[in-house]
Design an enzyme around this catalytic site. Structure first.
Site, short mmCIF file in Angstrom:
data_model
loop_
_atom_site.label_atom_id
_atom_site.label_comp_id
_atom_site.label_asym_id
_atom_site.label_seq_id
_atom_site.Cartn_x
_atom_site.Cartn_y
_atom_site.Cartn_z
N LYS A 10 0.84 -1.20 0.00
CA LYS A 10 0.00 0.00 0.00
C LYS A 10 0.88 1.26 0.00
O LYS A 10 2.09 1.19 0.24
CB LYS A 10 -0.92 -0.04 1.23
CG LYS A 10 -1.89 -1.25 1.28
CD LYS A 10 -2.82 -1.10 2.49
CE LYS A 10 -3.69 -2.30 2.75
NZ LYS A 10 -4.55 -2.11 3.95
N PHE A 58 -15.33 3.77 8.23
CA PHE A 58 -13.99 4.14 7.74
C PHE A 58 -13.82 3.93 6.24
O PHE A 58 -12.72 4.09 5.72
CB PHE A 58 -12.91 3.37 8.52
CG PHE A 58 -13.11 1.86 8.54
CD1 PHE A 58 -12.69 1.08 7.47
CD2 PHE A 58 -13.71 1.24 9.63
CE1 PHE A 58 -12.87 -0.30 7.49
CE2 PHE A 58 -13.89 -0.14 9.67
CZ PHE A 58 -13.46 -0.91 8.58
N ARG A 91 -0.75 -14.35 5.09
CA ARG A 91 -1.49 -13.64 6.14
C ARG A 91 -0.76 -13.75 7.48
O ARG A 91 -0.75 -12.81 8.27
CB ARG A 91 -2.94 -14.11 6.23
CG ARG A 91 -3.76 -13.54 5.07
CD ARG A 91 -5.23 -13.35 5.32
NE ARG A 91 -5.66 -12.49 6.39
CZ ARG A 91 -6.24 -11.29 6.24
NH1 ARG A 91 -6.37 -10.75 5.04
NH2 ARG A 91 -6.67 -10.63 7.26
N THR A 97 -4.88 -7.34 11.23
CA THR A 97 -5.31 -6.10 10.55
C THR A 97 -4.90 -4.87 11.35
O THR A 97 -4.38 -3.89 10.81
CB THR A 97 -6.84 -6.13 10.38
OG1 THR A 97 -7.20 -7.34 9.70
CG2 THR A 97 -7.32 -4.94 9.56
N ARG A 108 3.00 -6.14 9.53
CA ARG A 108 2.17 -5.04 10.04
C ARG A 108 2.60 -4.61 11.43
O ARG A 108 2.57 -3.43 11.76
CB ARG A 108 0.70 -5.47 10.01
CG ARG A 108 0.14 -5.54 8.59
CD ARG A 108 -1.19 -6.23 8.55
NE ARG A 108 -1.91 -6.02 7.30
CZ ARG A 108 -3.11 -6.54 7.02
NH1 ARG A 108 -3.71 -7.32 7.91
NH2 ARG A 108 -3.70 -6.30 5.87
N ASN A 122 -1.52 -0.28 7.51
CA ASN A 122 -0.86 -1.55 7.82
C ASN A 122 -0.02 -2.09 6.66
O ASN A 122 0.20 -3.28 6.54
CB ASN A 122 -1.90 -2.57 8.31
CG ASN A 122 -3.09 -2.67 7.39
OD1 ASN A 122 -3.03 -2.18 6.27
ND2 ASN A 122 -4.15 -3.30 7.85
N HIS A 125 -1.74 -5.38 1.84
CA HIS A 125 -3.01 -6.10 1.74
C HIS A 125 -2.69 -7.54 1.36
O HIS A 125 -1.82 -7.78 0.52
CB HIS A 125 -3.90 -5.49 0.65
CG HIS A 125 -5.05 -6.37 0.29
ND1 HIS A 125 -6.20 -6.41 1.05
CD2 HIS A 125 -5.22 -7.29 -0.70
CE1 HIS A 125 -7.03 -7.32 0.52
NE2 HIS A 125 -6.45 -7.86 -0.54
N1 UDP Z 1 -9.31 -1.01 8.35
C1 UDP Z 1 -9.30 0.07 9.25
N2 UDP Z 1 -10.02 -0.05 10.42
C2 UDP Z 1 -10.73 -1.17 10.73
C3 UDP Z 1 -10.74 -2.23 9.83
C4 UDP Z 1 -10.01 -2.12 8.65
O1 UDP Z 1 -8.65 1.08 8.99
O2 UDP Z 1 -11.35 -1.20 11.81
C5 UDP Z 1 -8.55 -0.89 7.08
C6 UDP Z 1 -7.17 -1.57 7.16
O3 UDP Z 1 -6.26 -0.79 6.41
C7 UDP Z 1 -7.46 -2.92 6.53
C8 UDP Z 1 -8.48 -2.55 5.46
O4 UDP Z 1 -9.27 -1.53 6.05
O5 UDP Z 1 -6.28 -3.50 6.01
C9 UDP Z 1 -9.34 -3.72 5.00
O6 UDP Z 1 -9.96 -4.30 6.12
P1 UDP Z 1 -10.10 -5.88 6.28
O7 UDP Z 1 -11.09 -6.13 7.36
O8 UDP Z 1 -10.35 -6.53 4.95
O9 UDP Z 1 -8.65 -6.30 6.86
P2 UDP Z 1 -7.42 -7.07 6.15
O10 UDP Z 1 -7.99 -8.17 5.30
O11 UDP Z 1 -6.66 -6.06 5.35
O12 UDP Z 1 -6.60 -7.60 7.30
MG MG Z 2 -9.45 -8.09 3.87
#
Ligand code: UDP
Ligand code: MG
Length: 167
Positions: A10, A58, A91, A97, A108, A122, A125
């Site tokens: 990112k 968000f 992952r 996350t 992360r 973070n 992705h």
């Molecule tokens: N995100 C955030 N706040 C939250 C949840 C998600 O800022 O409470 C952002 C974060 O950058 C995350 C992205 O939204 O990577 C996508 O969220 P997802 O739940 O898909 O998490 P990921 O799969 O990236 O771990």
């Molecule tokens: Mg996701």
């Protein structure tokens, strides 16, 4: 089971010059990189990528984040990794996350932060399951940009197709 997974470095990862570190960490998985490119992310692409989060408070902020508007870096690096258990391996290396909750040795946990506005920056992705990976890989890449055949394709003849080529 062999799987494909979409990885995005990112805009914060690019701004912090973390590309090398992140690719080195990911190389621990011994997975194969089967596609890679830099992408300038349109609003449509960002919104489609995060469409499962459309109703979250968000949402608008993470669209800006993915488009580079929070970091003055309007690009992401997109890659497809392929191999045994690819999603879990990537992952696990990425970590949770929320970067504050992520294992401190994870990508992360090492490089992420939470903004004052509450967005989890973070740095990468990683697709979270097979169907999400397939949807995302098809969204970010065309079949010819991937060096193996991952999903079914078809040939179509396009009339009056405008294509930009080198002058
Ligand atoms: N995100 C955030 N706040 C939250 C949840 C998600 O800022 O409470 C952002 C974060 O950058 C995350 C992205 O939204 O990577 C996508 O969220 P997802 O739940 O898909 O998490 P990921 O799969 O990236 O771990
Ligand atoms: Mg996701």
């Amino acid at each position: 089971m062999d799987q494909a997974v979409l990885i995005l470095i990112k805009p914060d990862g690019l701004k912090k010059s973390l590309t090398g570190n992140i690719l080195t960490r990911l190389s621990e998985t011994k997975l194969e990189i089967v596609a890679a490119k830099m992408v300038r992310v349109s609003k449509e692409l960002a919104e489609d990528h995060y469409r499962h989060l459309k109703d979250k408070p968000f949402f608008d902020e993470i669209i800006k984040y993915l488009r580079g508007e929070l970091h003055d870096r309007k690009k992401v690096m997109a890659l497809v990794y392929w191999g045994n258990d690819a999603i879990k391996k990537c992952r696990d290396l990425a970590g949770s996350t929320n970067p504050e909750e992520a294992e401190s040795t994870s990508i992360r946990g090492s490089y992420g932060r939470i903004t004052t506005g509450g967005v989890y920056e973070n740095v990468i992705h990683v697709s979270s399951n097979d169907s999400e990976a397939e949807r995302e890989i098809k969204l970010w890449f065309s079949p010819d940009e991937i060096i193996v055949d991952l999903y079914a394709t078809k040939n179509i003849v396009q009339k009056e197709f405008k294509n930009r080529v080198w002058a």
